[in-house]
Scaffold this active site. Structure first.
Site, short mmCIF file in Angstrom:
data_model
loop_
_atom_site.label_atom_id
_atom_site.label_comp_id
_atom_site.label_asym_id
_atom_site.label_seq_id
_atom_site.Cartn_x
_atom_site.Cartn_y
_atom_site.Cartn_z
CB CYS A 4 4.84 -5.25 -9.04
SG CYS A 4 4.33 -3.71 -8.26
CB CYS A 7 1.11 -5.78 -9.34
SG CYS A 7 1.48 -4.39 -10.46
CG HIS A 46 3.43 -2.05 -12.84
ND1 HIS A 46 3.81 -2.27 -11.54
CD2 HIS A 46 4.57 -1.81 -13.53
CE1 HIS A 46 5.12 -2.18 -11.45
NE2 HIS A 46 5.61 -1.89 -12.65
CG HIS A 100 3.94 4.13 -3.74
ND1 HIS A 100 4.99 3.62 -4.48
CD2 HIS A 100 4.46 4.41 -2.53
CE1 HIS A 100 6.09 3.58 -3.75
NE2 HIS A 100 5.79 4.07 -2.54
CG HIS A 102 4.31 7.67 1.09
ND1 HIS A 102 4.54 6.62 1.95
CD2 HIS A 102 5.11 7.47 0.01
CE1 HIS A 102 5.43 5.81 1.41
NE2 HIS A 102 5.80 6.31 0.23
#
Length: 114
Positions: A4, A7, A46, A100, A102
């Site tokens: 990842c 990660c 994760h 995630h 933005h």
């Protein structure tokens, strides 16, 4: 997760322009910014997508959202406003399979986004 990208950024294996970090989350500048301020905010843990949030991880996601205010203040967009976006899946254009958000600001953002 060893393959990842995020990660690897979290572990320091891949460098990034970090604007905020603590023991639970990290925020760093997007390498393809879509606004003058564009950072990615993600948990160190994760979690692949929003569809993988569990009751146990919901506290972590809530904590991340609480920290958005602090990150926005650091970046100077708390007063003028910002957009917080989470992409999911192919049609949502999620490129990296690590949840995630933005955080974008620094200019008027139009709607619909694209």
């Amino acid at each position: 997760m060893s393959d990842c990208l995020f990660c690897k950024i979290v572990s320091g294996e891949i460098p990034s322009d970090i604007v905020y970090q603590d023991d639970k989350i990290i925020a760093f500048k997007d390498i393809q910014p879509q606004a003058p301020v564009h950072v990615l905010v993600l948990p160190r843990e994760h979690i692949p997508t929003v569809m993988n949030i569990t009751e146990e991880s919901s506290n972590l996601i809530g904590y991340l959202h609480l920290k958005v205010k602090e990150i926005a203040e650091i970046l100077g967009v708390a007063e003028s406003g910002l957009r917080l976006v989470c992409n999911y899946g192919k049609d949502g254009d999620q490129i990296v399979q690590h949840i995630h958000f933005h955080l974008m600001g620094g200019r008027p953002l139009t709607w619909p986004p694209g």
